[in-house]
Write a protein that holds these residues in place. Structure first.
Motif, PDB file in Angstrom:
ATOM      1  N   GLY A   7      93.579  -7.648  32.902  1.00 47.98           N
ATOM      2  CA  GLY A   7      92.165  -7.647  33.240  1.00 47.98           C
ATOM      3  C   GLY A   7      91.773  -6.704  34.365  1.00 47.98           C
ATOM      4  N   LEU A   8      92.735  -5.955  34.902  1.00 43.60           N
ATOM      5  CA  LEU A   8      92.437  -5.100  36.047  1.00 43.60           C
ATOM      6  C   LEU A   8      91.751  -3.800  35.629  1.00 43.60           C
ATOM      7  N   ASN A   9      90.957  -3.267  36.548  1.00 39.93           N
ATOM      8  CA  ASN A   9      90.349  -1.956  36.325  1.00 39.93           C
ATOM      9  C   ASN A   9      91.380  -0.870  36.646  1.00 39.93           C
ATOM     10  N   LEU A  10      91.028   0.376  36.355  1.00 39.45           N
ATOM     11  CA  LEU A  10      91.954   1.498  36.529  1.00 39.45           C
ATOM     12  C   LEU A  10      92.491   1.595  37.952  1.00 39.45           C
ATOM     13  N   ILE A  11      91.615   1.488  38.934  1.00 41.23           N
ATOM     14  CA  ILE A  11      92.033   1.643  40.332  1.00 41.23           C
ATOM     15  C   ILE A  11      93.048   0.578  40.715  1.00 41.23           C
ATOM     16  N   ASP A  12      92.771  -0.664  40.338  1.00 34.13           N
ATOM     17  CA  ASP A  12      93.690  -1.753  40.677  1.00 34.13           C
ATOM     18  C   ASP A  12      94.997  -1.661  39.889  1.00 34.13           C
ATOM     19  N   LEU A  13      94.924  -1.188  38.643  1.00 33.11           N
ATOM     20  CA  LEU A  13      96.154  -0.986  37.861  1.00 33.11           C
ATOM     21  C   LEU A  13      97.052   0.051  38.521  1.00 33.11           C
ATOM     22  N   VAL A  14      96.461   1.179  38.910  1.00 24.42           N
ATOM     23  CA  VAL A  14      97.235   2.231  39.570  1.00 24.42           C
ATOM     24  C   VAL A  14      97.820   1.704  40.876  1.00 24.42           C
ATOM     25  N   SER A  15      97.031   0.955  41.631  1.00 28.67           N
ATOM     26  CA  SER A  15      97.517   0.387  42.899  1.00 28.67           C
ATOM     27  C   SER A  15      98.693  -0.552  42.682  1.00 28.67           C
ATOM     28  N   GLU A  16      98.594  -1.413  41.679  1.00 28.54           N
ATOM     29  CA  GLU A  16      99.678  -2.357  41.392  1.00 28.54           C
ATOM     30  C   GLU A  16     100.960  -1.618  40.993  1.00 28.54           C
ATOM     31  N   LYS A  17     100.829  -0.626  40.136  1.00 29.16           N
ATOM     32  CA  LYS A  17     102.009   0.134  39.710  1.00 29.16           C
ATOM     33  C   LYS A  17     102.604   0.914  40.886  1.00 29.16           C
ATOM     34  N   HIS A  18     101.721   1.492  41.711  1.00 32.22           N
ATOM     35  CA  HIS A  18     102.183   2.240  42.888  1.00 32.22           C
ATOM     36  C   HIS A  18     103.005   1.339  43.803  1.00 32.22           C
ATOM     37  N   LYS A  19     102.497   0.149  44.057  1.00 35.62           N
ATOM     38  CA  LYS A  19     103.197  -0.800  44.936  1.00 35.62           C
ATOM     39  C   LYS A  19     104.589  -1.124  44.390  1.00 35.62           C
ATOM     40  N   VAL A  20     104.668  -1.413  43.109  1.00 33.20           N
ATOM     41  CA  VAL A  20     105.952  -1.760  42.495  1.00 33.20           C
ATOM     42  C   VAL A  20     106.909  -0.568  42.535  1.00 33.20           C
ATOM     43  N   LEU A  21     106.395   0.626  42.231  1.00 36.91           N
ATOM     44  CA  LEU A  21     107.244   1.822  42.253  1.00 36.91           C
ATOM     45  C   LEU A  21     107.771   2.106  43.654  1.00 36.91           C
ATOM     46  N   ARG A  22     106.909   2.013  44.663  1.00 39.64           N
ATOM     47  CA  ARG A  22     107.342   2.252  46.049  1.00 39.64           C
ATOM     48  C   ARG A  22     108.406   1.240  46.467  1.00 39.64           C
ATOM     49  N   GLN A 111     113.753  10.006  40.083  1.00 39.41           N
ATOM     50  CA  GLN A 111     114.098  10.556  38.775  1.00 39.41           C
ATOM     51  C   GLN A 111     114.718   9.483  37.880  1.00 39.41           C
ATOM     52  N   LYS A 112     115.544   8.637  38.467  1.00 39.32           N
ATOM     53  CA  LYS A 112     116.165   7.545  37.701  1.00 39.32           C
ATOM     54  C   LYS A 112     115.093   6.562  37.227  1.00 39.32           C
ATOM     55  N   ILE A 113     114.174   6.215  38.097  1.00 40.08           N
ATOM     56  CA  ILE A 113     113.092   5.301  37.714  1.00 40.08           C
ATOM     57  C   ILE A 113     112.245   5.925  36.606  1.00 40.08           C
ATOM     58  N   GLU A 114     111.962   7.217  36.729  1.00 41.69           N
ATOM     59  CA  GLU A 114     111.187   7.898  35.695  1.00 41.69           C
ATOM     60  C   GLU A 114     111.916   7.842  34.354  1.00 41.69           C
ATOM     61  N   GLN A 115     113.233   7.994  34.365  1.00 44.70           N
ATOM     62  CA  GLN A 115     114.021   7.895  33.127  1.00 44.70           C
ATOM     63  C   GLN A 115     113.948   6.483  32.545  1.00 44.70           C
ATOM     64  N   ILE A 121     108.668   3.358  27.550  1.00 43.20           N
ATOM     65  CA  ILE A 121     107.391   3.731  26.930  1.00 43.20           C
ATOM     66  C   ILE A 121     107.466   5.042  26.151  1.00 43.20           C
ATOM     67  N   GLY A 122     108.577   5.749  26.252  1.00 41.13           N
ATOM     68  CA  GLY A 122     108.756   6.996  25.530  1.00 41.13           C
ATOM     69  C   GLY A 122     108.528   8.209  26.413  1.00 41.13           C
ATOM     70  N   ALA A 123     109.329   9.243  26.180  1.00 38.04           N
ATOM     71  CA  ALA A 123     109.252  10.460  26.991  1.00 38.04           C
ATOM     72  C   ALA A 123     107.903  11.148  26.838  1.00 38.04           C
ATOM     73  N   GLU A 124     107.336  11.140  25.642  1.00 24.51           N
ATOM     74  CA  GLU A 124     106.029  11.778  25.426  1.00 24.51           C
ATOM     75  C   GLU A 124     104.926  11.062  26.196  1.00 24.51           C
ATOM     76  N   GLN A 125     105.011   9.747  26.270  1.00 29.48           N
ATOM     77  CA  GLN A 125     104.012   8.974  27.021  1.00 29.48           C
ATOM     78  C   GLN A 125     104.109   9.272  28.516  1.00 29.48           C
ATOM     79  N   VAL A 126     105.323   9.405  29.011  1.00 30.18           N
ATOM     80  CA  VAL A 126     105.521   9.756  30.424  1.00 30.18           C
ATOM     81  C   VAL A 126     104.961  11.145  30.687  1.00 30.18           C
ATOM     82  N   LYS A 127     105.246  12.075  29.788  1.00 31.38           N
ATOM     83  CA  LYS A 127     104.725  13.436  29.927  1.00 31.38           C
ATOM     84  C   LYS A 127     103.187  13.419  29.948  1.00 31.38           C
TER      85      LYS A 127
END
Length: 138
Positions: A7-22, A111-115, A121-127
């Motif tokens: 149910g999150l908007n784009l800004i909150d989705l990006v923020s949530e993913k950023h937090k988890v990635l960091r 780089q490992k996380i990106e892999q 989700i697939g390499a094309e989706q990441v690209k």
């Protein structure tokens, strides 16, 4: 997936993913660095050397806050002060060999996380995601 994410908007989705990635990068690095410290190291790696004022502007914290974090990085041996030839007033901050090594390790982790993401989700989706995020839409 956590249900609230849907149910999150784009800004909150990006923020949530950023937090988890960091958090994943921090946990994988094994270095006792916080988000602000790693942000400063990344800016120094990108720009070579910066003044405290430049650092504070680039990461959007106060000059005093930047000085405090840089002092911690100095104590840990990740950065050093550099005198500019012909300018006795200004001092710049640059990475030490230890700071460069931390940046190298963090890049390997990213780089490992990106892999891992590409495997899910697939390499094309990441690209495509990288391409969309690099666009000038803000």
């Amino acid at each position: 997936m956590k249900e609230y994410i849907r149910g999150l908007n784009l800004i909150d989705l990006v923020s949530e993913k950023h937090k988890v990635l960091r958090e994943k990068v921090s946990a994988g690095s094994g270095d006792p660095l916080n988000h602000t410290e790693t942000h400063i190291l990344a800016k120094l790696e990108l720009h070579g050397r910066l003044s405290i004022s430049d650092i504070s502007r680039r990461i959007s914290i106060s000059r005093q806050g930047a000085q405090k974090v840089v002092n911690s990085l100095l104590e840990q041996g990740y950065v050093e002060t550099v005198q500019v030839e012909g300018n006795s007033r200004d001092k710049y901050i640059s990475l030490t060999a230890g700071g460069l090594e931390v940046c190298r390790r963090m890049l390997e982790i990213k780089q490992k996380i990106e892999q891992e993401i590409a495997a899910k989700i697939g390499a094309e989706q990441v690209k495509l995601l990288k391409q969309l995020l690099a666009e000038d839409w803000l």
